[in-house]
Design a protein around this motif. Structure first.
Motif, mmCIF file in Angstrom:
data_model
loop_
_atom_site.group_PDB
_atom_site.id
_atom_site.type_symbol
_atom_site.label_atom_id
_atom_site.label_comp_id
_atom_site.label_asym_id
_atom_site.label_seq_id
_atom_site.Cartn_x
_atom_site.Cartn_y
_atom_site.Cartn_z
ATOM 1 N N LEU A 258 -18.281 37.747 6.698
ATOM 2 C CA LEU A 258 -18.969 36.974 7.730
ATOM 3 C C LEU A 258 -18.537 35.511 7.677
ATOM 4 N N ALA A 259 -18.430 34.966 6.477
ATOM 5 C CA ALA A 259 -18.019 33.562 6.332
ATOM 6 C C ALA A 259 -16.616 33.356 6.911
ATOM 7 N N THR A 260 -15.742 34.329 6.667
ATOM 8 C CA THR A 260 -14.387 34.243 7.231
ATOM 9 C C THR A 260 -14.438 34.271 8.750
ATOM 10 N N ALA A 261 -15.236 35.172 9.301
ATOM 11 C CA ALA A 261 -15.337 35.289 10.760
ATOM 12 C C ALA A 261 -15.951 34.042 11.387
ATOM 13 N N GLN A 262 -16.836 33.369 10.651
ATOM 14 C CA GLN A 262 -17.499 32.181 11.178
ATOM 15 C C GLN A 262 -16.601 30.944 11.174
ATOM 16 N N ASP A 263 -15.463 31.008 10.494
ATOM 17 C CA ASP A 263 -14.577 29.843 10.381
ATOM 18 C C ASP A 263 -14.043 29.405 11.736
ATOM 19 N N SER A 264 -13.665 30.363 12.576
ATOM 20 C CA SER A 264 -13.148 30.050 13.913
ATOM 21 C C SER A 264 -13.147 31.319 14.741
ATOM 22 N N VAL A 265 -12.971 31.169 16.039
ATOM 23 C CA VAL A 265 -12.945 32.347 16.899
ATOM 24 C C VAL A 265 -11.733 33.211 16.580
ATOM 25 N N GLY A 266 -10.597 32.571 16.212
ATOM 26 C CA GLY A 266 -9.415 33.341 15.825
ATOM 27 C C GLY A 266 -9.668 34.154 14.574
ATOM 28 N N SER A 267 -10.356 33.559 13.591
ATOM 29 C CA SER A 267 -10.691 34.284 12.367
ATOM 30 C C SER A 267 -11.652 35.427 12.655
ATOM 31 N N GLY A 268 -12.581 35.198 13.579
ATOM 32 C CA GLY A 268 -13.531 36.240 13.942
ATOM 33 C C GLY A 268 -12.842 37.461 14.515
ATOM 34 N N TYR A 269 -11.908 37.234 15.428
ATOM 35 C CA TYR A 269 -11.173 38.371 15.988
ATOM 36 C C TYR A 269 -10.255 39.006 14.948
ATOM 37 N N ALA A 270 -9.732 38.197 14.010
ATOM 38 C CA ALA A 270 -8.901 38.764 12.934
ATOM 39 C C ALA A 270 -9.724 39.704 12.054
ATOM 40 N N VAL A 271 -10.978 39.329 11.783
ATOM 41 C CA VAL A 271 -11.868 40.197 11.009
ATOM 42 C C VAL A 271 -12.104 41.501 11.770
ATOM 43 N N ALA A 272 -12.378 41.393 13.058
ATOM 44 C CA ALA A 272 -12.589 42.599 13.870
ATOM 45 C C ALA A 272 -11.331 43.466 13.877
ATOM 46 N N GLN A 273 -10.152 42.835 13.971
ATOM 47 C CA GLN A 273 -8.896 43.572 13.953
ATOM 48 C C GLN A 273 -8.697 44.269 12.611
#
Length: 560
Positions: A446-461
């Motif tokens: 979650l912390a990684t996804a919260q870093d930026s919108v790009g990181s959020g989509y990377a987590v989902a990917q």
């Protein structure tokens, strides 16, 4: 006719015949230094992947250009006035082009940041030189029209940068966005020698280097603080920069008030027209750069457009800038700058207010009207302000006048990205935390996804890739029970990936709406302040008549 133009514009008995061609060269020079910033926003993802940049590295790749650019303009503008405005332009183009080659060859974050700093130094020479040469080359009756075209070029460059970068990234790496500047700078350099007449102050006293260095200290520290504090926290570096900026500003003002020939006469800010114009420029670029920062991210990450598609979808803003510039050229002489500038700022506030309607279901069509209105607003407001700022300086200080205008632009842009960018990040993080509550997502993920919108989509990917891996294992499993378990886990992860992607898109859309609301409030309050500061046509005419009378008074006294 000589190939290199050597006759100074100050010695020409008539207005320079090829002045409109000279303006084209000045606008071309302006184009590349503005595009150097906006193009990078599109090239940043590729650069991050290739060089393994951290978020801090990427931030300083972008802002390594801004600090020297903003800090050096005032001093370099004064030096250009004294020695050679065209010389400053030529040197700036050479330094800028050299920095671009340096960036093209870079293979590490440190080298890219250094290259960007070199380019920023070149830009600090170019930007005030373009305005001072424009003002020196054009007669007063044509200057407002020339400044309108100069301003329209800046608006075009804001939107053209992503288009050019996107086109290059189709078949080339991120380094090509540096290299493209080199031939353009070379053409501008040669054309400057042929078409732009030399110019310098006819009577310019010794440069106030102490005041110039103090301006470098306080402006550079202020910009550093604006970048460091919101993005990396208010630690020792940011607080130290704030203290240095405050002390430097006080020392600068005190020195300039006492110096007989200051690099910048700070008493000019007591003039309502001058102060109001600078405030309007700073506030406008706060809104424009802040909005541009998050709109390009929304188009790329949430709506899924590639770099070129994103750039093309920003073009309505550029076209509207030209329409707004044409309107201000017609309206300002008839209504006065107070009304056109105020109308432009109201338009900018309206554009940001429309962006508060953005949500997870928004499409590109929802962004067209705000982009068009914002472009019209830029065209309406900025040309009269730039003309007013340049008009406040005598012919001997046109470079300083251009530097003041451009420093307002840079400070406003830096504040916009820092304030609105920081607010965007905080809002996105909070909305994503709410949207994923109860999802049993690991805290580190979650912390990684919260870093930026790009990181959020990377987590989902990443979750989606795990689902595909399990699905493949299920398809090849020989044990039916194991295959069923793997298939169920794959389906669960696939559902989680979709939910995560939806949560990221929704959180970022909500953050855009929230940030736009704050931006609209800031610009709206600023609009009221500017409207109160700027004098009406009658009061301005009376002030100009008083100034002319005061200028003639010593002559009459001497005759007596």
């Amino acid at each position: 006719m000589r190939l290199v133009l050597t006759e100074p514009v100050e010695k020409m008995e008539r207005p320079y015949a090829r002045r409109w061609w000279a303006l084209l060269v000045l606008c071309l020079s302006l184009l590349i230094i503005v595009m150097a910033n906006t193009a990078l926003t599109v090239a940043a993802p590729d650069m991050t992947r290739d060089l393994g940049l951290s978020s801090a590295d990427l931030q300083w790749v972008i802002d390594g250009y801004t600090v020297p650019y903003a800090a050096l303009m005032l001093l370099l503008g004064a030096i250009g006035d004294k020695y050679s405005r065209r010389g400053a332009l030529l040197l700036g183009l050479t330094v800028f082009g050299g920095g671009a080659v340096f960036g093209y060859l870079a293979d590490s974050a440190a080298i890219v940041i250094a290259a960007r700093a070199v380019m920023g130094t070149g830009a600090a020479l170019i930007m005030p030189a373009t305005l001072s040469l424009l003002a020196a080359t054009f007669p007063r009756a044509e200057r407002a029209k020339a400044i309108t075209l100069w301003t329209a070029t800046a608006g075009l460059a804001i939107a053209a940068g992503p288009v050019v970068a996107g086109a290059l990234l189709k078949n080339h790496g991120w380094a090509s966005t540096f290299l493209i500047n080199v031939p353009i700078a070379a053409v501008a350099l040669v054309a400057s020698l042929v078409l732009v007449p030399p110019s310098r102050a006819g009577h310019h006293d010794r440069i106030d280097y102490v005041g110039g260095l103090l301006s470098v200290v306080w402006i550079g520290s202020l910009v550093y603080m604006i970048i460091e504090g919101p993005h990396f926290g208010w630690g020792v570096k940011a607080v130290t920069a704030a203290v240095v900026a405050g002390a430097g500003l006080l020392a600068f003002v005190a020195w300039e008030l006492r110096h007989p020939r200051p690099v910048l006469d700070v008493r000019r800010f007591a003039n309502r027209r001058f102060a109001g114009s600078n405030l309007a420029v700073a506030l406008f670029f706060l809104a424009v750069f802040g909005a541009f920062y998050y709109l390009t991210q929304h188009l790329q990450f949430v709506l899924g457009y590639d770099a070129l598609q994103t750039g093309l979808r920003m073009l309505p803003l550029a076209g509207a800038v030209f329409v707004g510039s044409a309107l201000t050229g017609y309206l300002t002489p008839r209504l006065g700058m107070k009304w056109t500038v105020t109308a432009g700022m109201v338009g900018g506030t309206t554009a940001l207010a429309l962006l508060t309607r953005v949500d997870a279901g928004s499409s590109y069509g929802d962004f067209v009207a705000p982009l068009v209105i914002l472009g019209l607003a830029i065209g309406l407001a900025l040309s009269p302000c730039t003309d007013a700022i340049m008009g406040a300086f005598p012919e001997s200080e046109l470079g300083v006048g251009g530097a003041v205008n451009d420093t307002s632009i840079e400070l406003g842009g830096s504040l916009g990205i820092a304030i609105l960018g920081s607010l965007l990040a905080t809002s996105y993080s909070g909305h994503l935390s709410d949207a994923t509550a109860g999802s049993r997502l690991p805290a580190t993920t979650l912390a990684t996804a919260q870093d930026s919108v790009g990181s959020g989509y990377a987590v989902a990917q990443g979750i989606s890739e795990k689902a595909r891996t399990l699905a493949t294992q299920a398809a090849h499993a020989t044990d039916p029970r194991q295959a069923a378990q793997l298939k169920a886990q794959a389906q669960q992860l696939a559902t989680g990936a979709r939910q995560m992607a939806d949560a990221v898109g929704s959180a970022f859309s909500d953050a855009v709406a929230h940030t736009s609301l704050v931006g609209a409030v800031i610009l709206g309050v600023g609009t009221l302040a500017v409207a109160l500061l700027l004098p009406g046509r009658k009061r301005q005419a009376e002030a100009e008549a008083t100034e002319r009378s005061e200028e003639r008074e010593p002559v009459g006294a001497a005759a007596n």
